[in-house]
Every structure is written in structure tokens, then in C-alpha cells.
Design an enzyme around this catalytic site. Sequence first.
Site, PDB file in Angstrom:
ATOM      1  N   GLU A  10      -3.729   7.327  -4.050  1.00  0.00           N
ATOM      2  CA  GLU A  10      -3.655   6.080  -3.300  1.00  0.00           C
ATOM      3  C   GLU A  10      -3.423   4.910  -4.249  1.00  0.00           C
ATOM      4  O   GLU A  10      -4.208   4.693  -5.166  1.00  0.00           O
ATOM      5  CB  GLU A  10      -4.963   5.853  -2.526  1.00  0.00           C
ATOM      6  CG  GLU A  10      -4.933   4.612  -1.649  1.00  0.00           C
ATOM      7  CD  GLU A  10      -6.292   4.335  -1.008  1.00  0.00           C
ATOM      8  OE1 GLU A  10      -7.279   4.148  -1.733  1.00  0.00           O
ATOM      9  OE2 GLU A  10      -6.349   4.326   0.239  1.00  0.00           O
ATOM     10  N   TYR A  59       0.870  -1.186   0.000  1.00  0.00           N
ATOM     11  CA  TYR A  59       0.000   0.000   0.000  1.00  0.00           C
ATOM     12  C   TYR A  59       0.906   1.234   0.000  1.00  0.00           C
ATOM     13  O   TYR A  59       1.864   1.317   0.764  1.00  0.00           O
ATOM     14  CB  TYR A  59      -0.871  -0.004   1.265  1.00  0.00           C
ATOM     15  CG  TYR A  59      -1.760   1.214   1.392  1.00  0.00           C
ATOM     16  CD1 TYR A  59      -3.052   1.201   0.895  1.00  0.00           C
ATOM     17  CD2 TYR A  59      -1.283   2.388   1.985  1.00  0.00           C
ATOM     18  CE1 TYR A  59      -3.870   2.325   0.994  1.00  0.00           C
ATOM     19  CE2 TYR A  59      -2.090   3.509   2.086  1.00  0.00           C
ATOM     20  CZ  TYR A  59      -3.380   3.465   1.590  1.00  0.00           C
ATOM     21  OH  TYR A  59      -4.176   4.574   1.684  1.00  0.00           O
TER      22      TYR A  59
END
Length: 398
Positions: free
Chosen positions: A207, A119
Site C-alpha cells: 500500500e 493512493y
Amino acid sequence: MNIHEYQAKELLAKFGAPVPAGHAALTVAEAVEAAKKLPGPLYVVKAQIHAGGRGKGKFKELGPDAKGGVRLARTLEEVEAAAKDMLGNTLVTIQTGPAGKQVNRLYVTDGVDIEKEFYLALLVDRATGRIAIVASTEGGMDIETVAHDTPEKIHTITVDPATGIQPHHGRRVAAALGLSGDLAKQAAKVTGALYKAFLGTDASQIEINPLAIAGGQIQVLDAKVGFDGNALFRHPDLMELRDETEEDPAELEASKYDLAYIKLDGDIGCMVNGAGLAMATMDIIKLNGMFPANFLDVGGGASKEKVTAAFKIILSDPAVKGILVNIFGGIMRCDIIAEGIVAAAKEVNLAVPLVVRLEGTNVQQGKDILASSGLAIVPADDLGDAAKKIVAEVKKVG
Ligand code: ADP
Ligand code: MG
């Protein structure tokens, strides 16, 4: 403003981020054509909606055993079948809410063999006033869950705007992801590219979930990008990426009148000036046992046109059983506001109870205008009184 994954990936690729090849498609035929342009033999067909969690999502029209909004396909026939399943159907994910979102666009991209998922996100950290890089080895998962259950697995690195991104930031991201050697270098490079993209587009959020190691390379497999609406005037090219079908029609209408409107699930429509007063109004409605149908801040200079538009937007929500107007006349005088309310209530043919609480400059003149309007407007003296009255009025109607 948010954009679709395929748009985000095209944008990030321009800044040097490693993105697998892919093409957008609006029809089943276009999806198959898109796949033909890719090397194969593995394709991924991805529903394009402004919400995450598509992989684990479910289509309303398909059975509970049907696959979600991110599907692997090994042949062109499988691409076609996946596209048929998705287009026009409603995808429900943890981020869409129970109503789901209709899928009108697809992205067909190269399927890669994933070795590990990470991530990586950039956002504005208000506490430090800096851009923060958030990195975690727990990729491909819901990051809120990771943050809640295993906060130690989330690493935050902030960038001093005076120095900008430096090699040590990239090294720290690589270390946080547990990478060394060439992969660490690649992760650092991606971090630099994302930072450049963030600044260059006045983004509010980038993101990447997951950032993956696939075929020995670091690759961006999913991308969510949002921009700072206040800076969009500097980016006419980005404004063209706006997909209005992804936005709530009432919220879109409100934005045209510069009204801050957010639809909620309750029964009491609220029209308030000032965000603080709006929050307090929503709270006190709840305290009296009902729920607000919306957040609506008409702003400091609420004109008659704005008040009318606000009424129409509130009433376009069939769930609204009553309206509570709570306005503080500061710069705007209460008599002007009262005139606006009366005109708007007449124009929209108000059929639900309306409680109005006015306070501030020329409050008595304002109340007189409401009282002599001939409309069934219930006046209230203060916030507590107003909330009690609207709840009672709505219950009376049943
Ligand atoms: P969402 O976050 O909306 O569920 P993602 O794009 O993250 O959508 O896809 C979900 C999962 O599908 C990813 O975590 C990854 O495991 C897999 N995936 C996504 N893109 C690819 C791809 N190009 N090749 C192989 N697997 C992929
Ligand atoms: Mg994802």
C-alpha cells in the site's frame, strides 16, 4: 508478516519504485547522522511502527498540542529535536488502538515539495482470485473513510495471472489517477514495479499512501508491505526483516506452538478447536452478556503440550476472569483432550473458574476424567449450557 516503512521502501526501490533517499536510525545521534547524508534542506523524521496514521497521531508522553509521528525538519537541530521527541515515546494513531506503540526506530528521509497525493495499493482479491490494483486520487487520507464516503473515487483493476501485468493495466491506473503525458508513463512504470515486487516477494499487501507528484516526479512517500506467512519459507532474506518487538508477546508465543491466537478486550478466555467453533463460542459468550478475552484455535491435533501452552497464554492476560473450553473430539478423542486439560490445569495452578464442554469421540470417558480429576472443573453439555455456566461462574466470583 509486516515490515517497517523504511524496510518496505528499500525493498520496493530494488524493484524499481521511485523512493526518496532516507536512512533508518535507532538513536538521536544516528538520526542526525542520517540527515547529514541527505541533500537537505528539508528532512522528514518518521516514527517507524507497524501502524499507519502516524502523521495525525499523538504521543502519550507529550502534550495534546505536540506534533505527530511524521515531522518536517529544516535544520539538523530540528531533526535532533524531532528524534528526541519520538524515540522511546508511545505513539497513538487510529490504527494502534488506545494503548499506542512505542517508537524504537526512526526513518529520516528527504523532504519533498508535494504537488498532489494519490493512493495506490496491490492486494489479493479473493472474489476474483487475482491481484487487484486499487487506485484513487484521494491520497494521504484514511482509505477506509474514502471507501465509505466516496466509493466512486476508488478504482479497482484486477490482473489476470495468465497474462500478468500488461501496459494497459498501467494506463488504466494512470487514467484513474487523472494523469496524462509523462506523469502517466511514470505512474504506469511504478505500477509495474509494484506488481513485480508483489509477485517476487509473495506479498499479501503493498500500500502506497501517498504516492505523490513532487518536483515533477511520481514518488513513493509512504509504503506498507505485508507478506503471506505461508510463503515466508521461500524468503529467508525477508524473514530477517521481522521486528518481533512490534508483535503482541502473547501472539508471538502462540505462533511458536502453532496456535491461532488473537487477544481481545473481554473477560472470558476461550480455548476451542476449529476456527468456526471458536467464532461461535465468542458469539455465544456475547449473547450471554460478557465478552471474549481472546480468539484461540488450538487446531485439530491438540496435544497436551499445545493445550498447556494455550492455557498459559490465556492466563498471561490479567483481564481473564474465567475460561471456557469448547472442544469437539473428532480426530482427537475426548479422553485424550480431557487428560491434557487436567494436566495443564494442574501445571498452571488455575485460579479462575473453568467450564469445559466436550463433544465427540469417547465423550463419556473424557467427562469421567474431568469429574475424577479433583479439580473444580465445571462440565457443560452443550455450547449454550457452557456459555451460561462460565458467565454465571465469573459473576459468582465477582
Ligand atoms: P502516515 O500514513 O503513517 O501518517 P505518511 O508517511 O503517509 O505517514 O506521512 C504522512 C504525510 O506526511 C503524508 O501524507 C505526506 O503529506 C507527508 N510526507 C510524508 N513523507 C514525506 C516526505 N518525504 N516529504 C514531504 N512530505 C512527506
Ligand atoms: Mg501514509
